[in-house]
Write a protein that holds these residues in place. Sequence first.
Motif, PDB file in Angstrom:
ATOM      1  N   GLY A 105      41.963   8.211  46.248  1.00 59.09           N
ATOM      2  CA  GLY A 105      41.781   8.366  47.682  1.00 59.09           C
ATOM      3  C   GLY A 105      40.925   7.293  48.317  1.00 59.09           C
ATOM      4  O   GLY A 105      40.317   7.534  49.363  1.00 59.09           O
ATOM      5  N   ALA A 106      40.887   6.122  47.732  1.00 64.68           N
ATOM      6  CA  ALA A 106      40.011   5.057  48.233  1.00 64.68           C
ATOM      7  C   ALA A 106      40.770   3.775  48.554  1.00 64.68           C
ATOM      8  O   ALA A 106      40.171   2.707  48.647  1.00 64.68           O
ATOM      9  CB  ALA A 106      38.906   4.760  47.216  1.00 64.68           C
ATOM     10  N   SER A 107      42.080   3.860  48.741  1.00 64.87           N
ATOM     11  CA  SER A 107      42.853   2.648  49.038  1.00 64.87           C
ATOM     12  C   SER A 107      42.394   1.989  50.336  1.00 64.87           C
ATOM     13  O   SER A 107      42.502   0.761  50.487  1.00 64.87           O
ATOM     14  CB  SER A 107      44.348   2.961  49.102  1.00 64.87           C
ATOM     15  OG  SER A 107      44.632   3.895  50.135  1.00 64.87           O
ATOM     16  N   HIS A 108      41.864   2.792  51.264  1.00 64.93           N
ATOM     17  CA  HIS A 108      41.389   2.237  52.541  1.00 64.93           C
ATOM     18  C   HIS A 108      40.293   1.207  52.344  1.00 64.93           C
ATOM     19  O   HIS A 108      40.144   0.296  53.155  1.00 64.93           O
ATOM     20  CB  HIS A 108      40.881   3.361  53.441  1.00 64.93           C
ATOM     21  CG  HIS A 108      39.748   4.135  52.841  1.00 64.93           C
ATOM     22  ND1 HIS A 108      39.946   5.177  51.960  1.00 64.93           N
ATOM     23  CD2 HIS A 108      38.406   4.003  52.975  1.00 64.93           C
ATOM     24  CE1 HIS A 108      38.778   5.665  51.595  1.00 64.93           C
ATOM     25  NE2 HIS A 108      37.831   4.978  52.181  1.00 64.93           N
ATOM     26  N   ALA A 109      39.529   1.322  51.258  1.00 65.49           N
ATOM     27  CA  ALA A 109      38.449   0.369  50.992  1.00 65.49           C
ATOM     28  C   ALA A 109      38.995  -1.033  50.714  1.00 65.49           C
ATOM     29  O   ALA A 109      38.280  -2.027  50.875  1.00 65.49           O
ATOM     30  CB  ALA A 109      37.602   0.840  49.813  1.00 65.49           C
ATOM     31  N   PHE A 110      40.264  -1.100  50.314  1.00 68.21           N
ATOM     32  CA  PHE A 110      40.900  -2.380  49.997  1.00 68.21           C
ATOM     33  C   PHE A 110      41.816  -2.852  51.124  1.00 68.21           C
ATOM     34  O   PHE A 110      42.407  -3.919  51.029  1.00 68.21           O
ATOM     35  CB  PHE A 110      41.715  -2.247  48.708  1.00 68.21           C
ATOM     36  CG  PHE A 110      40.889  -1.919  47.496  1.00 68.21           C
ATOM     37  CD1 PHE A 110      40.411  -2.924  46.675  1.00 68.21           C
ATOM     38  CD2 PHE A 110      40.589  -0.599  47.182  1.00 68.21           C
ATOM     39  CE1 PHE A 110      39.656  -2.624  45.553  1.00 68.21           C
ATOM     40  CE2 PHE A 110      39.831  -0.282  46.069  1.00 68.21           C
ATOM     41  CZ  PHE A 110      39.358  -1.305  45.248  1.00 68.21           C
ATOM     42  N   GLY A 111      41.955  -2.050  52.156  1.00 63.13           N
ATOM     43  CA  GLY A 111      42.817  -2.407  53.271  1.00 63.13           C
ATOM     44  C   GLY A 111      44.163  -1.726  53.271  1.00 63.13           C
ATOM     45  O   GLY A 111      45.005  -2.013  54.120  1.00 63.13           O
ATOM     46  N   GLY A 112      44.399  -0.807  52.322  1.00 58.19           N
ATOM     47  CA  GLY A 112      45.664  -0.094  52.263  1.00 58.19           C
ATOM     48  C   GLY A 112      46.185   0.015  50.844  1.00 58.19           C
ATOM     49  O   GLY A 112      45.625  -0.557  49.904  1.00 58.19           O
ATOM     50  N   THR A 113      47.275   0.741  50.691  1.00 55.96           N
ATOM     51  CA  THR A 113      47.820   1.042  49.362  1.00 55.96           C
ATOM     52  C   THR A 113      48.233  -0.206  48.604  1.00 55.96           C
ATOM     53  O   THR A 113      47.834  -0.425  47.451  1.00 55.96           O
ATOM     54  CB  THR A 113      49.024   1.996  49.499  1.00 55.96           C
ATOM     55  OG1 THR A 113      48.575   3.227  50.081  1.00 55.96           O
ATOM     56  CG2 THR A 113      49.665   2.274  48.156  1.00 55.96           C
ATOM     57  N   ARG A 114      49.046  -1.038  49.197  1.00 50.84           N
ATOM     58  CA  ARG A 114      49.543  -2.217  48.491  1.00 50.84           C
ATOM     59  C   ARG A 114      48.408  -3.167  48.131  1.00 50.84           C
ATOM     60  O   ARG A 114      48.381  -3.749  47.035  1.00 50.84           O
ATOM     61  CB  ARG A 114      50.601  -2.933  49.341  1.00 50.84           C
ATOM     62  CG  ARG A 114      51.886  -2.124  49.510  1.00 50.84           C
ATOM     63  CD  ARG A 114      52.892  -2.852  50.378  1.00 50.84           C
ATOM     64  NE  ARG A 114      54.149  -2.121  50.506  1.00 50.84           N
ATOM     65  CZ  ARG A 114      54.371  -1.164  51.391  1.00 50.84           C
ATOM     66  NH1 ARG A 114      53.416  -0.823  52.254  1.00 50.84           N
ATOM     67  NH2 ARG A 114      55.537  -0.543  51.444  1.00 50.84           N
ATOM     68  N   GLN A 115      47.466  -3.340  49.054  1.00 51.06           N
ATOM     69  CA  GLN A 115      46.321  -4.211  48.785  1.00 51.06           C
ATOM     70  C   GLN A 115      45.476  -3.659  47.638  1.00 51.06           C
ATOM     71  O   GLN A 115      44.985  -4.412  46.794  1.00 51.06           O
ATOM     72  CB  GLN A 115      45.470  -4.380  50.039  1.00 51.06           C
ATOM     73  CG  GLN A 115      46.187  -5.051  51.206  1.00 51.06           C
ATOM     74  CD  GLN A 115      46.817  -4.057  52.163  1.00 51.06           C
ATOM     75  OE1 GLN A 115      47.384  -3.054  51.748  1.00 51.06           O
ATOM     76  NE2 GLN A 115      46.705  -4.343  53.459  1.00 51.06           N
ATOM     77  N   ALA A 116      45.312  -2.343  47.617  1.00 52.80           N
ATOM     78  CA  ALA A 116      44.523  -1.723  46.554  1.00 52.80           C
ATOM     79  C   ALA A 116      45.192  -1.922  45.195  1.00 52.80           C
ATOM     80  O   ALA A 116      44.545  -2.312  44.218  1.00 52.80           O
ATOM     81  CB  ALA A 116      44.339  -0.236  46.838  1.00 52.80           C
ATOM     82  N   LEU A 117      46.493  -1.667  45.125  1.00 52.46           N
ATOM     83  CA  LEU A 117      47.194  -1.811  43.852  1.00 52.46           C
ATOM     84  C   LEU A 117      47.147  -3.248  43.346  1.00 52.46           C
ATOM     85  O   LEU A 117      46.998  -3.487  42.140  1.00 52.46           O
ATOM     86  CB  LEU A 117      48.643  -1.355  44.017  1.00 52.46           C
ATOM     87  CG  LEU A 117      48.838   0.157  44.198  1.00 52.46           C
ATOM     88  CD1 LEU A 117      50.252   0.455  44.676  1.00 52.46           C
ATOM     89  CD2 LEU A 117      48.543   0.896  42.892  1.00 52.46           C
ATOM     90  N   ALA A 118      47.261  -4.199  44.249  1.00 53.35           N
ATOM     91  CA  ALA A 118      47.187  -5.608  43.846  1.00 53.35           C
ATOM     92  C   ALA A 118      45.794  -5.954  43.346  1.00 53.35           C
ATOM     93  O   ALA A 118      45.637  -6.598  42.294  1.00 53.35           O
ATOM     94  CB  ALA A 118      47.572  -6.497  45.024  1.00 53.35           C
ATOM     95  N   ALA A 119      44.771  -5.522  44.082  1.00 56.30           N
ATOM     96  CA  ALA A 119      43.397  -5.848  43.694  1.00 56.30           C
ATOM     97  C   ALA A 119      43.005  -5.182  42.385  1.00 56.30           C
ATOM     98  O   ALA A 119      42.325  -5.788  41.536  1.00 56.30           O
ATOM     99  CB  ALA A 119      42.434  -5.437  44.806  1.00 56.30           C
ATOM    100  N   LEU A 120      43.421  -3.951  42.185  1.00 58.05           N
ATOM    101  CA  LEU A 120      43.034  -3.212  40.982  1.00 58.05           C
ATOM    102  C   LEU A 120      43.672  -3.797  39.722  1.00 58.05           C
ATOM    103  O   LEU A 120      43.155  -3.604  38.619  1.00 58.05           O
ATOM    104  CB  LEU A 120      43.410  -1.744  41.147  1.00 58.05           C
ATOM    105  CG  LEU A 120      42.563  -0.995  42.187  1.00 58.05           C
ATOM    106  CD1 LEU A 120      43.243   0.302  42.613  1.00 58.05           C
ATOM    107  CD2 LEU A 120      41.167  -0.725  41.665  1.00 58.05           C
ATOM    108  N   GLY A 121      44.755  -4.535  39.889  1.00 55.99           N
ATOM    109  CA  GLY A 121      45.344  -5.216  38.750  1.00 55.99           C
ATOM    110  C   GLY A 121      44.437  -6.276  38.160  1.00 55.99           C
ATOM    111  O   GLY A 121      44.605  -6.666  37.003  1.00 55.99           O
ATOM    112  N   GLY A 122      43.472  -6.750  38.927  1.00 56.80           N
ATOM    113  CA  GLY A 122      42.499  -7.699  38.408  1.00 56.80           C
ATOM    114  C   GLY A 122      41.296  -7.048  37.771  1.00 56.80           C
ATOM    115  O   GLY A 122      40.422  -7.744  37.228  1.00 56.80           O
TER     116      GLY A 122
END
Length: 233
Positions: A105-122
């Motif tokens: 429930g914290a994707s907003h911290a990354f700017g949204g769902t797609r941004q979160a999934l991309a960032a978390l891959g790192g």
Amino acid sequence: MPDDFTLSRRSAMRWNAPLDESHAALLLERLDVTDGTVVDLGAGWGELLIHAVDGTAARGIAVDTDEVAIERGRRAAKQRGVRVEFVEQDAAGWQGHADRALCIGASHAFGGTRQALAALGGVTDHLLYGDGCWSTEPTPAAHGIFGDEVLSLPTLLEACRDTGWRVLHLSTADQREWDDFESTARAGRLRWLLANPDDPRATETREWLDTREREYVSAYRGVLGFAYLVLVK
């Protein structure tokens, strides 16, 4: 020191997500935490992370900007003898790599769902990810509350694949979990209101409680879902 009103906000909640104990246990079994480092980005008070590392050789890192939640988590981890470090920091700004990661429930911290999934891959190659998704076509009222960032479940899974993730496990919150989540999200403030009916903040709090309840039952109950994904690379 926060006052009783501030502390009441999420005091009745186990964790800040529609999730019961048995569902949480299933997700953590699929995540398979044994040792190493587990980071929870947007952890709140870190209850799910504490569950994840308790009884294992792993150590946890809980990252959040809410100092009230962080202090609650620190007390809980200390009382239960669990190795979890709490870091007051924006989730998207955390630098490092972990053997396992949680982001619920914290994707907003990354700017949204797609941004979160991309960032978390790192951050990791084993991720327990939780995010809102539409269970049915959103009503105008539900869309007005939650906006364009909420995806349908099929679109959420496509976003996972597009960012390099594969789905090891998928489950969604059921209606009972949602009802409990929404009820406990209001219960702390309701208890405060009953104990402090003449406080200057009482009228505003009463209006907030009524609005939250109306929005839930009339706009998004059964419409907004929540998906839990164990993702691997």
